[in-house]
Motif scaffolding. Structure first.
Motif, short mmCIF file in Angstrom:
data_model
loop_
_atom_site.label_atom_id
_atom_site.label_comp_id
_atom_site.label_asym_id
_atom_site.label_seq_id
_atom_site.Cartn_x
_atom_site.Cartn_y
_atom_site.Cartn_z
N ILE A 148 0.86 -1.18 0.00
CA ILE A 148 0.00 0.00 0.00
C ILE A 148 0.89 1.23 0.00
O ILE A 148 2.03 1.20 0.48
CB ILE A 148 -0.96 0.05 1.22
N ASN A 149 0.35 2.30 -0.56
CA ASN A 149 1.06 3.57 -0.64
C ASN A 149 0.35 4.59 0.24
O ASN A 149 -0.84 4.86 0.04
CB ASN A 149 1.10 4.06 -2.08
N VAL A 150 1.08 5.09 1.21
CA VAL A 150 0.52 6.01 2.19
C VAL A 150 1.10 7.40 1.97
O VAL A 150 2.33 7.58 2.01
CB VAL A 150 0.83 5.54 3.63
N TYR A 151 0.23 8.38 1.73
CA TYR A 151 0.64 9.78 1.70
C TYR A 151 0.42 10.33 3.11
O TYR A 151 -0.69 10.25 3.64
CB TYR A 151 -0.20 10.57 0.71
N SER A 152 1.47 10.88 3.69
CA SER A 152 1.38 11.23 5.10
C SER A 152 1.90 12.63 5.39
O SER A 152 3.01 13.00 4.98
CB SER A 152 2.17 10.22 5.94
N ASN A 191 4.54 1.62 1.86
CA ASN A 191 5.39 2.68 1.34
C ASN A 191 4.84 4.03 1.81
O ASN A 191 3.66 4.32 1.60
CB ASN A 191 5.41 2.66 -0.19
N VAL A 192 5.66 4.84 2.44
CA VAL A 192 5.20 6.11 2.99
C VAL A 192 5.86 7.27 2.26
O VAL A 192 7.09 7.35 2.17
CB VAL A 192 5.51 6.21 4.50
N LEU A 193 5.04 8.16 1.73
CA LEU A 193 5.51 9.41 1.16
C LEU A 193 5.13 10.53 2.13
O LEU A 193 3.95 10.74 2.41
CB LEU A 193 4.88 9.66 -0.22
N PHE A 194 6.12 11.24 2.67
CA PHE A 194 5.88 12.28 3.66
C PHE A 194 6.13 13.66 3.06
O PHE A 194 7.09 13.88 2.31
CB PHE A 194 6.80 12.09 4.87
N ALA A 249 -1.77 6.79 -4.53
CA ALA A 249 -2.12 6.88 -3.11
C ALA A 249 -3.27 5.95 -2.76
O ALA A 249 -4.30 5.93 -3.43
CB ALA A 249 -2.49 8.32 -2.75
N ASP A 250 -3.08 5.19 -1.70
CA ASP A 250 -4.15 4.35 -1.17
C ASP A 250 -4.77 4.97 0.08
O ASP A 250 -5.99 4.87 0.28
CB ASP A 250 -3.60 2.96 -0.81
N VAL A 251 -3.93 5.58 0.90
CA VAL A 251 -4.36 6.13 2.18
C VAL A 251 -3.68 7.47 2.38
O VAL A 251 -2.51 7.64 2.03
CB VAL A 251 -3.99 5.16 3.34
N LEU A 252 -4.42 8.42 2.96
CA LEU A 252 -3.87 9.72 3.31
C LEU A 252 -3.99 9.88 4.82
O LEU A 252 -5.07 9.73 5.39
CB LEU A 252 -4.64 10.85 2.61
N LEU A 253 -2.86 10.17 5.48
CA LEU A 253 -2.84 10.40 6.92
C LEU A 253 -2.52 11.86 7.21
O LEU A 253 -1.59 12.42 6.63
CB LEU A 253 -1.76 9.53 7.59
N THR A 254 -3.29 12.47 8.11
CA THR A 254 -3.03 13.86 8.45
C THR A 254 -3.53 14.13 9.86
O THR A 254 -4.10 13.26 10.52
CB THR A 254 -3.69 14.82 7.45
#
Length: 341
Positions: free
Chosen positions: A25-29, A52-55, A73-78
């Protein structure tokens, strides 16, 4: 240009070499990778799904919008309800299945499933141990003339401040909140400046006696081995939960969005489900000094030592709806210019 290059560099992690994992999974964070690592490590160990985390500090929602249907992107964390609502308004989400969020209080879940809370942070008072005797205080007390020249805070336009002001509008109405904000402005010891840690430093130096800040900063300062002077700042204050007697302490959240065009949506759902599990909620509590959003999971011993959080049960979606009004009020009363009389 620098931001574009940074995101492009970070994006290599999402498009680079082949992985030994069967699923990814690809996480935009917006949350820093070191804060997520204990969680992603535990998730990978439990599920075998590579994370995989893109910050980046900003621009991720715009990036997802510009990537459109081709977004990895699969998930966005904020963090902050405003940023979560911005993701909703930008249309970059798909509903998080209700069975995943069924066990957490529904005031912390978007009515349409666009986002869900992962942890809570309370907006509290830091008060001088030496100069403040009061044990029970309210947000309304910040407007009392007794505190004139004794209050410190960061900018009224910061997302944390806007969340608190928006909650005041939702609870008390716009006109009452405007009057309150004007009185708080005139009680300030200085123009709003700095971050939450800077407010604690100002109390330590004697510049003010009471400040507004998020709970988890106290944990970060008290355990800061790289900048030990912050331990001295934190040791000079104690934490007070405003409006605790009325169960009205304002809370904000960190949260998650399931991306609209997630190429690995099923794995993304598994990740969100894991983040709301007892295991992950305990990691949030111990590693980040935040409050678990899942009932029954205890706060860390350090956080528990500050007393019981009695949070306002106001739906976070209502706070999101009042954010524009809050921002306009900050400008209208010239809050960031400091005392007017």
């Amino acid at each position: 240009m620098k931001k574009t290059l940074l995101l492009a560099t970070l994006g290599v992690a999402l498009t680079g070499t082949a992985s030994a994992y069967a699923e990814e999974i690809n996480v935009y964070s917006y949350r820093q990778p070191e804060l997520l690592k204990p969680l992603t490590d535990a998730f990978e160990a439990e599920t075998g799904i590579k994370t995989n985390v893109l910050f980046a500090k900003q621009g991720l929602v715009d990036r997802v919008v510009s990537e459109g249907e081709n977004s990895p992107a699969d998930v966005l964390l904020t963090v902050d309800i405003g940023r979560l609502d911005a993701a909703k308004q930008a249309g970059v989400w798909q509903p998080i299945p209700q069975e995943i969020t069924a066990d957490i209080p529904q005031q912390y879940v978007d009515p349409d499933g666009a986002w869900a809370a992962l942890s809570l942070r309370a907006r509290v008072f830091y008060v001088s141990k030496d100069r403040v005797e009061e044990e029970n205080l309210s947000y309304a007390d910040l407007a009392d003339p007794k505190w004139k020249g004794r209050v410190c805070t960061r900018s009224g336009q910061h997302v944390y401040s806007i969340g608190l002001i928006a909650s005041q509008i939702a609870n008390n109405g716009e006109e009452a909140t405007k009057e309150w904000l004007e009185d708080v402005r005139d009680n300030l010891a200085r123009k709003p400046t700095g971050n939450d840690r800077a407010q604690v430093k100002a109390i330590y130096s004697g510049e003010c006696d009471i400040a507004i800040g998020n709970t988890y900063y106290m944990g970060k300062m008290l355990t800061n081995e790289t900048e030990p002077e912050q331990k001295d700042w934190a040791a000079s204050v104690r934490l007070v939960y405003p409006d605790a007697e009325q169960s009205k302490t304002h809370v904000n959240i960190s949260g998650v969005v399931l991306a609209k065009h997630a190429p690995n949506a099923e794995a993304g759902q598994k990740f969100i489900d894991f983040l709301l599990s007892e295991e992950a909620q305990s990691i949030y509590a111990e590693s980040n000094f935040e409050f678990p959003v899942l009932p029954g999971v205890e706060a860390s011993d350090l956080v528990a030592s500050w007393g019981e959080l009695k949070a306002d049960d106001l739906a976070l979606s209502e706070i999101a709806d009042k954010r524009d009004e809050a921002s306009k009020l900050v400008d209208e009363v010239k809050f960031d210019e400091g005392p007017q009389n």
